[in-house]
Motif scaffolding. Sequence first.
Motif, PDB file in Angstrom:
ATOM      1  N   SER A 198       0.847  -1.205   0.000  1.00 21.71           N
ATOM      2  CA  SER A 198       0.000   0.000   0.000  1.00 21.71           C
ATOM      3  C   SER A 198       0.876   1.247   0.000  1.00 21.71           C
ATOM      4  O   SER A 198       1.812   1.347   0.793  1.00 21.71           O
ATOM      5  N   THR A 257      -8.468   2.819   4.973  1.00 15.38           N
ATOM      6  CA  THR A 257      -7.101   2.640   5.458  1.00 15.38           C
ATOM      7  C   THR A 257      -6.961   1.264   6.105  1.00 15.38           C
ATOM      8  O   THR A 257      -5.991   0.540   5.853  1.00 15.38           O
ATOM      9  N   TYR A 286      -4.512  -1.791   5.072  1.00 12.53           N
ATOM     10  CA  TYR A 286      -3.596  -2.454   6.001  1.00 12.53           C
ATOM     11  C   TYR A 286      -3.841  -3.969   6.003  1.00 12.53           C
ATOM     12  O   TYR A 286      -2.904  -4.764   5.983  1.00 12.53           O
ATOM     13  N   SER A 342      -2.365  -5.708   2.889  1.00 14.46           N
ATOM     14  CA  SER A 342      -0.977  -5.443   2.472  1.00 14.46           C
ATOM     15  C   SER A 342       0.048  -6.290   3.215  1.00 14.46           C
ATOM     16  O   SER A 342      -0.125  -6.602   4.393  1.00 14.46           O
ATOM     17  N   LEU A 367       3.959  -1.456   3.572  1.00 14.59           N
ATOM     18  CA  LEU A 367       3.540  -0.084   3.294  1.00 14.59           C
ATOM     19  C   LEU A 367       4.726   0.647   2.667  1.00 14.59           C
ATOM     20  O   LEU A 367       5.876   0.445   3.065  1.00 14.59           O
TER      21      LEU A 367
END
Lengths: 279, 175
Positions: A6, A153, A157, A160, A163
Amino acid sequence: MAKKVSLINMKGRVGKSTLTVNLAWFFGLQRSKRVLVVDLDPQFNASQYLLGPTAYAGILRENRPTVWDIFEQNTRTPHSQGQGLDVRAAVYNRAAPPGGGRIDLIPSRLDLAFTLKTPYQQKENELCKGLAAVEENYDLILIDCAPTESMLTTAAYLSSDYLLVPVKPEYLSTIGLPLLVNSMRYFNEAYPDRALRLAGVVFNATTEYAPEEMLAKAEVRQIAAHNHWYVFDAEVTSSRSYAKGARLGVSIFNTPHARISQIRRFSAFALEFAGRIGL
Amino acid sequence: MSTQQEFELLVDIAKLLKKHGSEAFEKLAQTLSSPDSSQQLAAILSATAKAGRGIGGARPSERAIRPLLAGLARTEPERSALLLKLYDDLKAKRVLPTLRDCQAFAADNGLPLIEAATRNKAVDSLVEAAVSLPKDRVEALVTALQADTPHDDRGLEGWARIILNNDHRPKKAAQ
């Protein structure tokens, strides 16, 4: 198994969508990787960049699924029973050059903002489940996030492995970092079994303007060191060719008159990024 | 001088005489007065065409490459059509409008690196590389070229029409 990354920062205008799309072009066309871009921002900049208005209008006109449908697939309304969605129907091919690489997109739409108004029904799990159904088809999945803390968001998270945090080295942009620290802290408390891994912080749109830029970089490095975050050696320098490429729908590599030095700097970052996530 | 036309011809000859010199002129006059002068003249015109001067004004590469691609149609009609499309799109600048575009496209698609100094030469190199590829690779190249080239107006007006149009809003979102 795809590496899922992400691109996130709790500050807008740091270049998330531009980096996302150019990374997709780099790995899809120059490294023959199978790349899926997921546009998770209601402002749908990555969709605009990759599709252009004609193709995008066609998706809306024909009522074809987008990332919005992934989140709303189980929502019941007076008009819909919520029958589930085959996520593959929301995947659109953008390029399939010879050599096996490809660039696909799950586009976003403005209506994704309405999803945020009704963040119940465990919608944040839908993206993770949806990507699980297609990830075997890809080497890399890039999720372009919105610059605000929300259910989206959390969905990013949960979906993923890593990040990637682009930071523009200027005062207001750097303030997005402590917001991100908070965001990650809340997530880790809520999902203690899901450890978030940071591929790193990359300085984007740098100009070497001193002293403000140097000061901002020093502050970012301080926060990064405090949180044990990696800061990329390679920086993505500011170039008008990125904006021009977005207008033309091409990468920095194909933007007319883009400077070789800019292209090399982006390539250096992309390769360092690949090393960080084991791609 | 019997006519105005003959007078103008004489003026032109005088200009050519001044340009090329009397010796070359007399030699040519002798050649043309021989019985097989028509074959000689045809040979001269052919040599002029090979040197790329006059005769339709086409560049030598255009005369060489396009007929070659069209000639493939006898044995491989589909590959020939694809190559001709590739060549015509490139020549008309419908795709890859700059030298850099051509170089980047070749690099992105596994073709030999293009070191040409002009777009025209780059196009020739690109097509010559494509000629040696099998049909499926040429087809993939043509597809990639279309995907690589934006066809629509990506200006603000196009996006404003999409964003301001509420007809496409899904019913669930409109609740």
